[in-house]
Design a protein around this motif. Structure first.
Motif, PDB file in Angstrom:
ATOM      1  N   ALA A  23       0.817  -1.212   0.000  1.00 11.57           N
ATOM      2  CA  ALA A  23       0.000   0.000   0.000  1.00 11.57           C
ATOM      3  C   ALA A  23       0.850   1.261   0.000  1.00 11.57           C
ATOM      4  O   ALA A  23       0.477   2.269  -0.591  1.00 11.57           O
ATOM      5  CB  ALA A  23      -0.929   0.010   1.210  1.00 11.57           C
ATOM      6  N   GLU A  27       3.471   4.997  -3.039  1.00 10.46           N
ATOM      7  CA  GLU A  27       2.697   6.159  -2.586  1.00 10.46           C
ATOM      8  C   GLU A  27       3.554   7.183  -1.849  1.00 10.46           C
ATOM      9  O   GLU A  27       3.230   8.362  -1.828  1.00 10.46           O
ATOM     10  CB  GLU A  27       1.542   5.715  -1.692  1.00 10.46           C
ATOM     11  N   TRP A  98      -2.928   0.873   4.217  1.00 12.12           N
ATOM     12  CA  TRP A  98      -3.975   0.899   3.193  1.00 12.12           C
ATOM     13  C   TRP A  98      -4.908   2.073   3.407  1.00 12.12           C
ATOM     14  O   TRP A  98      -5.294   2.743   2.446  1.00 12.12           O
ATOM     15  CB  TRP A  98      -4.734  -0.429   3.173  1.00 12.12           C
ATOM     16  N   ASN A 102      -3.274   4.285   0.564  1.00 12.84           N
ATOM     17  CA  ASN A 102      -4.063   3.841  -0.573  1.00 12.84           C
ATOM     18  C   ASN A 102      -5.392   4.572  -0.660  1.00 12.84           C
ATOM     19  O   ASN A 102      -5.819   4.977  -1.743  1.00 12.84           O
ATOM     20  CB  ASN A 102      -4.276   2.325  -0.500  1.00 12.84           C
ATOM     21  N   ARG A 103      -6.078   4.724   0.465  1.00 11.73           N
ATOM     22  CA  ARG A 103      -7.402   5.354   0.462  1.00 11.73           C
ATOM     23  C   ARG A 103      -7.336   6.850   0.760  1.00 11.73           C
ATOM     24  O   ARG A 103      -8.318   7.552   0.588  1.00 11.73           O
ATOM     25  CB  ARG A 103      -8.339   4.672   1.472  1.00 11.73           C
TER      26      ARG A 103
END
Length: 161
Positions: A23, A27, A98, A102-103
């Motif tokens: 994740a 990023e 995550w 990710n979110r």
């Protein structure tokens, strides 16, 4: 410490690390993350690949030692509860990356970090109850999680819209 037990706990923390890394990996360099405002006490990027492997190794070793001691004493119910607490903790650990990376849910990430801290305190308490001083190094884990909670909360606060 039994090789089988340490193998299982090491595999569990390795899976946690891989899941979290999946994740967060790319990023960290994303425009979204680079643009986030961060507090002055944000550790340098280089700190995380040093701190987390040390903590994961500590978790694997102390958990294996605790599970083995419980098994040696025929404390099967307590061993199962410890394993369940470990599984919950590792799930929370992986989920933070995550939620955050990710979110991009900063408030939920701060909440997740807080729950992870509470879970880490509980896991450490359980291990210390069984292994006393041999489990003491695990205290670094909830301490780091508490710091991460403060950091995550501050990042959410200064970036809220």
């Amino acid at each position: 410490m039994r090789m089988k037990t340490i193998g299982v706990t090491a595999a569990a923390v390795a899976a946690t690390s891989l899941a979290g890394g999946a994740a967060s990996g790319r990023e960290v360099d994303s425009q979204w993350y680079v643009r986030l405002r961060k507090p002055s006490y944000q550790p340098p990027r280089q700190a995380f690949p040093i701190v987390w492997p040390l903590l994961y190794g500590d978790i694997a070793l102390v958990a294996a030692d605790t599970i083995d001691r419980l098994a040696d004493g025929s404390h099967d119910d307590t061993a199962r509860r410890f394993c369940a607490a470990l599984a919950l903790n590792l799930g929370l650990n992986a989920s933070w990356s995550w939620v955050f990376f990710n979110r991009h849910r900063l408030g939920l990430a701060a909440l997740t970090a807080g729950v992870l801290t509470a879970s880490s305190v509980d896991l450490t308490r359980r291990a210390v109850a069984v292994r006393q001083r041999r489990a003491a190094p695990l205290a670094a884990y909830p301490a780091w999680c508490a710091f991460a909670t403060v950091l995550s909360t501050h990042i959410w606060w200064i970036n809220r819209h």
